[in-house]
Design an enzyme around this catalytic site. Structure first.
Site, PDB file in Angstrom:
ATOM      1  N   SER A 164       0.854  -1.188   0.000  1.00 51.03           N
ATOM      2  CA  SER A 164       0.000   0.000   0.000  1.00 51.03           C
ATOM      3  C   SER A 164       0.887   1.234   0.000  1.00 51.03           C
ATOM      4  O   SER A 164       1.703   1.401  -0.905  1.00 51.03           O
ATOM      5  CB  SER A 164      -0.950  -0.028   1.209  1.00 51.03           C
ATOM      6  OG  SER A 164      -1.867   1.051   1.165  1.00 51.03           O
ATOM      7  N   HIS A 191      -2.604  -1.098  -3.359  1.00 55.19           N
ATOM      8  CA  HIS A 191      -3.733  -0.192  -3.155  1.00 55.19           C
ATOM      9  C   HIS A 191      -3.526   1.079  -3.973  1.00 55.19           C
ATOM     10  O   HIS A 191      -2.545   1.794  -3.784  1.00 55.19           O
ATOM     11  CB  HIS A 191      -3.876   0.187  -1.678  1.00 55.19           C
ATOM     12  CG  HIS A 191      -4.194  -0.983  -0.798  1.00 55.19           C
ATOM     13  ND1 HIS A 191      -4.020  -0.940   0.563  1.00 55.19           N
ATOM     14  CD2 HIS A 191      -4.687  -2.205  -1.081  1.00 55.19           C
ATOM     15  CE1 HIS A 191      -4.392  -2.106   1.086  1.00 55.19           C
ATOM     16  NE2 HIS A 191      -4.792  -2.886   0.105  1.00 55.19           N
ATOM     17  N   ASP A 289      -5.032  -4.696   5.789  1.00 51.83           N
ATOM     18  CA  ASP A 289      -5.433  -5.551   4.671  1.00 51.83           C
ATOM     19  C   ASP A 289      -4.398  -6.655   4.493  1.00 51.83           C
ATOM     20  O   ASP A 289      -3.199  -6.405   4.459  1.00 51.83           O
ATOM     21  CB  ASP A 289      -5.547  -4.718   3.385  1.00 51.83           C
ATOM     22  CG  ASP A 289      -6.120  -5.524   2.230  1.00 51.83           C
ATOM     23  OD1 ASP A 289      -6.943  -6.430   2.482  1.00 51.83           O
ATOM     24  OD2 ASP A 289      -5.737  -5.252   1.070  1.00 51.83           O
TER      25      ASP A 289
END
Length: 344
Positions: A164, A191, A289
């Site tokens: 991310s 992401h 996540d």
């Protein structure tokens, strides 16, 4: 509560006013100053010493990219880019920006979640480690790519890498080194906002010996190819009767998540056999996540590596997976490539 000073860099007076109001909607931040162009930004960063800088890319006198290069060399600070242009935002990340936010979405959306996400990204930038500026962009050698050697078969059939905040730079350090003889396909789950993953794939494709592309629905994964899960949808893998991994994509799934693509969604969809032959790598990023998905695939025998805190721009996703006891080995970024190759 500690408050953090933000310098706003934008050539539009209206945008500076609008962004100021949005930032100060959080009690954690205050506006320490405003700048109209890149030169003004550099001067005010040196003089005012903000904790965070929000910066537009398209600036007069000295553009955002050129200003960012000088900032990261002369007066390093956490910079969050506000832009709608994918390639410019990705270039800014390569030059040392911590994160980027879609400017139009931020300004135009009335959804509270958009403003909450903006504040969360700003707060993450407060303690983020500044990524190293990438000064060289080696080009893919066609001659090297044409060389074919017999692959060496390992005990893993699939490599998935999740990341991310800070991910693009971290991914680049690994993917540039992956050899042409790699005998497994690679799926990247980064992401990003919709419209950004295809340009990311194109930029990465120009760097190393392997083909890098955005994954497509019903596509069969090929060994030695790197696939990037497209933003805005969820990507899952199903194994065919012939033993191939087939991409399946949906807009929504039953898994509760803030992210599209989501590491959890991808991992939770893997069957037991696929989990057993999986090498999973969790790189820098905020949030958790990947935790649920790693817990499942680990139960079936997956090998999991995580980036250690010392090199993470944001030590979020690797931290939660490591603290849950799911990681086989935790390593600084420069050592992760060698560990990947030793396992594969």
């Amino acid at each position: 509560m500690e408050k953090y000073g933000v310098l706003i860099v934008d050539d539009s007076a209206l945008m500076r006013k609008t962004i100021s109001a949005m930032i100060e909607a959080s009690p954690q931040f205050y506006i320490i100053g405003k700048a109209r162009n890149g030169r003004d930004a550099i001067e005010k960063i040196k003089r005012l010493k903000p904790t965070i800088v929000t910066m537009d890319i398209d600036l007069p006198e000295l553009g955002g990219i050129d200003a960012l290069k000088i900032i990261m060399q002369d007066c390093p600070v956490s910079v969050v880019i506000l832009s709608n242009e994918a390639n410019s935002s990705l270039e800014a990340i390569e030059c040392g920006a911590v994160d980027f936010v879609l400017k139009n979405q931020l300004i135009q959306s009335e959804e509270p979640s958009v403003l909450e996400d903006f504040h969360r990204r700003l707060f993450t930038a407060v303690n983020a480690k500044l990524p190293k500026q990438i000064t060289e962009q080696p080009k893919k050698s066609v001659a090297v790519k044409q060389i074919k050697q017999p692959p060496i078969k390992g005990n893993k059939e699939l490599l998935i890498i999740g990341s991310s905040t800070g991910g693009p730079s971290a991914l680049q350090t690994i993917m540039m080194r992956l050899p042409q003889t790699l005998h497994v396909p690679v799926l990247i789950i980064q992401h990003m906002p919709p419209g950004f993953t295809k340009p990311l794939a194109s930029r990465f494709d120009a760097l190393g010996p392997l083909t890098v592309k955005e994954a497509e629905h019903n596509e069969i994964l090929q060994a030695g190819t790197i696939y990037i899960a497209p933003a805005g949808i969820q990507t899952m893998l199903k194994k065919s009767e012939e033993g191939h991994y087939v991409v399946k994509q949906k807009i929504t799934t039953s898994v509760e998540t803030l992210y599209k693509p989501s590491i959890d969604v991808t991992l939770l969809a893997l069957d037991e056999a696929s989990s057993r032959t999986l090498l999973m790598v969790v790189l820098t990023g905020m949030g958790d996540d990947g935790l649920k998905g790693c817990r499942k695939v680990k139960r079936f025998g997956a090998t999991i590596l995580a980036e250690s805190e010392e090199t993470c721009v944001v030590y979020g996703m690797p931290k939660v997976v490591a603290e849950a006891g799911l990681v086989d080995k935790q390593l600084p970024l420069p050592q992760i490539f060698d560990e990947i190759m030793s396992i594969l």
